[in-house]
Scaffold this motif. Structure first.
Motif, PDB file in Angstrom:
ATOM      1  N   VAL A  55      -4.817  -1.358  -1.822  1.00  0.00           N
ATOM      2  CA  VAL A  55      -4.301  -0.482  -0.769  1.00  0.00           C
ATOM      3  C   VAL A  55      -5.229  -0.491   0.445  1.00  0.00           C
ATOM      4  O   VAL A  55      -4.792  -0.619   1.590  1.00  0.00           O
ATOM      5  CB  VAL A  55      -4.132   0.952  -1.303  1.00  0.00           C
ATOM      6  CG1 VAL A  55      -3.856   1.926  -0.153  1.00  0.00           C
ATOM      7  CG2 VAL A  55      -2.995   1.020  -2.313  1.00  0.00           C
ATOM      8  N   THR A 100      -4.390  -2.082   4.210  1.00  0.00           N
ATOM      9  CA  THR A 100      -4.452  -1.161   5.345  1.00  0.00           C
ATOM     10  C   THR A 100      -5.388  -1.700   6.431  1.00  0.00           C
ATOM     11  O   THR A 100      -5.067  -1.669   7.624  1.00  0.00           O
ATOM     12  CB  THR A 100      -4.933   0.225   4.886  1.00  0.00           C
ATOM     13  OG1 THR A 100      -4.070   0.711   3.855  1.00  0.00           O
ATOM     14  CG2 THR A 100      -4.932   1.206   6.043  1.00  0.00           C
ATOM     15  N   ALA A 146       0.834  -1.205   0.000  1.00  0.00           N
ATOM     16  CA  ALA A 146       0.000   0.000   0.000  1.00  0.00           C
ATOM     17  C   ALA A 146       0.868   1.255   0.000  1.00  0.00           C
ATOM     18  O   ALA A 146       0.621   2.205  -0.754  1.00  0.00           O
ATOM     19  CB  ALA A 146      -0.928  -0.005   1.211  1.00  0.00           C
ATOM     20  N   SER A 162      -5.928  -1.286  -7.850  1.00  0.00           N
ATOM     21  CA  SER A 162      -4.811  -0.955  -6.964  1.00  0.00           C
ATOM     22  C   SER A 162      -5.304  -0.204  -5.728  1.00  0.00           C
ATOM     23  O   SER A 162      -4.789  -0.395  -4.624  1.00  0.00           O
ATOM     24  CB  SER A 162      -3.761  -0.123  -7.706  1.00  0.00           C
ATOM     25  OG  SER A 162      -4.313   1.081  -8.202  1.00  0.00           O
TER      26      SER A 162
END
Length: 352
Positions: free
Chosen positions: A147, A151, A125, A143
Motif C-alpha cells: 500500500v 501510494t 492500495a 500488504s
C-alpha cells in the motif's frame, strides 16, 4: 452463506481462465479508449458508456450454462438465481461503477495511457483499505508495504505532472485529469470489496451463473447511468457527426467503438470471475500487475514518453505487487501447515 466445494484443481483452472480474460480487458481497454480520443473522439460520456455497453454478451454464457443445467439436472431448473435483495445491491454498485467509468474516461481523455495506468495501480492500495473495512480483511506487513509503495508511486507522478502532457491539453486540464483518474482508482478500490461482500451475504450457493447475473446487472446499471449522461450531453446526436470526422474513417470509427465495448466487457467479467475464485484483493492485485504491460504497450503503439519518474513509479508498483504476493504466499503456506485438510478457499462454490 450456503456453499459447496470446488476442488483445488478446478478452482485454479477457473482462476487462470478469468485471469486471462481480465488480462485482455485491462491491457486492451485503456489502449482502445485512448485510440478513440487520439483519433478525434471527444465524447466522455460515450466513452464511459462503452465500458459497460457490452453487457448483453453475458447472456451467451448464461444461456450455455442454462442449457447445461437442463441437460444434466432437471428440465424444471431455474432460469435465473439472482434474488431481489442481490439484484438491488448489484444495481446500486453498478450505478457507482457508472460514475467510476465517467471519472476514468474523463481522466483518460487528458492523460497518456502510461500515466493513467500507473495511477490506476494505486487501486490496489485502495482495495486493500476497502477490503479491511468492508470484508474485514487482515493486513500483513507485506500488504501494508505494498500500500505504501503504490501510494508513493502515485505521489511521485504527481510531483512531475506536466512532463508528459499531451499536445492541446492545458496544465489545468491535465491536473484535473490526474485527480479524476486517482479518484476513479479509489472508487474502484471500494467497489471490489463491495462485490465480495455481496457473495458473503448472499445466503445462497454462489454459482458461476449467479456471478454472471450479478455482473450483468452491474453493467446494465452502469450503462443506464451513462446513458442518462449521454442524453443530457446530446451525445447520441453527435455520434454520426463524430464518425464522419474520425481520423481513421467512418467505418473504422464504428469498428473501434464495437471492439472497445467487447474488450471492456472482458475486463468486468474477468474482475468478477477472479473475485468468485479468490478474493477482491486478488482481483486488485491482478489489475495492478497487468498495468505495467499496458504501459509498455502504450509506449510501443502511441510512442508515449516514458520518463525517469514513470520508470521509478513502475518499479515501485512492481515492488508493491511482489511484496503483496510474497505475503499472500507465506500466509497460505502457514494456513496449510495448520489445516492440511483445507483444500478450498473461504468462498467455496459450485460450478453452475
Amino acid at each position: 452463506m450456503e456453499h459447496k466445494g470446488l476442488s483445488t484443481n478446478l478452482r485454479r483452472i477457473l482462476l487462470l481462465i478469468n485471469c486471462l480474460i481480465l488480462a485482455v480487458g485491462i491491457c486492451g481497454g485503456p489502449l482502445m479508449m485512448r485510440l478513440y480520443y487520439v483519433e478525434g473522439g471527444s465524447r466522455v460520456w460515450f466513452s464511459s458508456w462503452l465500458q459497460t455497453a457490452g453487457w448483453p454478451l453475458t447472456l451467451i454464457p448464461l444461456a450455455i450454462l442454462y442449457c447445461y443445467r437442463r441437460k444434466t439436472q432437471d428440465s424444471n431448473t431455474k432460469l435465473y438465481f439472482i434474488t431481489p435483495r442481490i439484484f438491488i445491491a448489484s444495481f446500486i454498485i453498478g450505478v457507482v461503477t457508472g460514475l467510476d467509468d465517467f471519472l476514468y474516461s474523463w481522466g483518460g481523455s487528458k492523460l497518456p495511457v502510461s500515466t493513467s495506468s500507473l495511477l490506476l495501480a494505486a487501486q490496489l492500495a485502495f482495495t486493500a483499505v476497502g477490503a479491511f473495512f468492508i470484508v474485514k480483511l487482515k493486513f500483513t506487513p507485506y500488504s501494508i508495504n505494498a500500500v505504501i509503495l503504490l501510494t508513493v508511486g502515485a505521489v511521485l507522478l504527481g510531483i512531475r505532472s506536466n512532463g508528459d502532457r499531451p499536445e492541446g491539453v492545458t496544465s489545468k486540464a491535465y491536473i484535473l485529469g490526474f485527480m479524476m483518474t486517482l479518484l476513479a482508482a479509489a472508487l474502484y478500490g471500494v467497489i471490489l470489496p463491495c462485490i465480495e461482500l455481496i457473495y458473503l451475504k448472499a445466503k445462497q450457493v454462489i454459482t458461476a451463473t449467479l456471478v454472471l447475473e450479478i455482473q450483468m446487472i452491474m453493467c446494465l446499471a452502469a450503462t443506464t447511468f451513462c446513458t442518462m449522461g449521454m442524453i443530457v450531453n446530446n451525445d447520441f446526436q453527435a455520434i454520426s457527426r463524430e464518425a464522419k470526422q474520425f481520423n481513421l474513417g467512418e467505418a473504422r470509427y464504428y469498428t473501434v467503438i464495437v471492439w472497445t465495448a467487447i474488450i471492456w466487457q472482458c475486463f468486468f467479467v474477468g474482475v468478477i470471475g477472479v473475485i468468485y475464485c479468490s478474493s477482491s484483493l486478488m482481483s486488485g492485485v491482478m489489475i495492478a500487475v497487468l498495468l505495467p504491460v499496458t504501459e509498455v504497450l502504450a509506449v510501443i503503439f502511441y510512442r508515449e514518453n516514458f520518463s525517469g519518474e514513470k520508470g521509478l513509479a513502475l518499479f515501485l508498483s512492481l515492488w508493491g505487487f511482489v511484496s503483496y504476493f510474497y505475503g499472500e504466499f507465506r500466509q497460505t503456506k502457514k494456513q496449510k501447515n495448520k489445516s492440511p485438510e483445507n483444500e478450498t478457499t473461504t468462498m467455496h462454490t459450485e460450478c453452475v
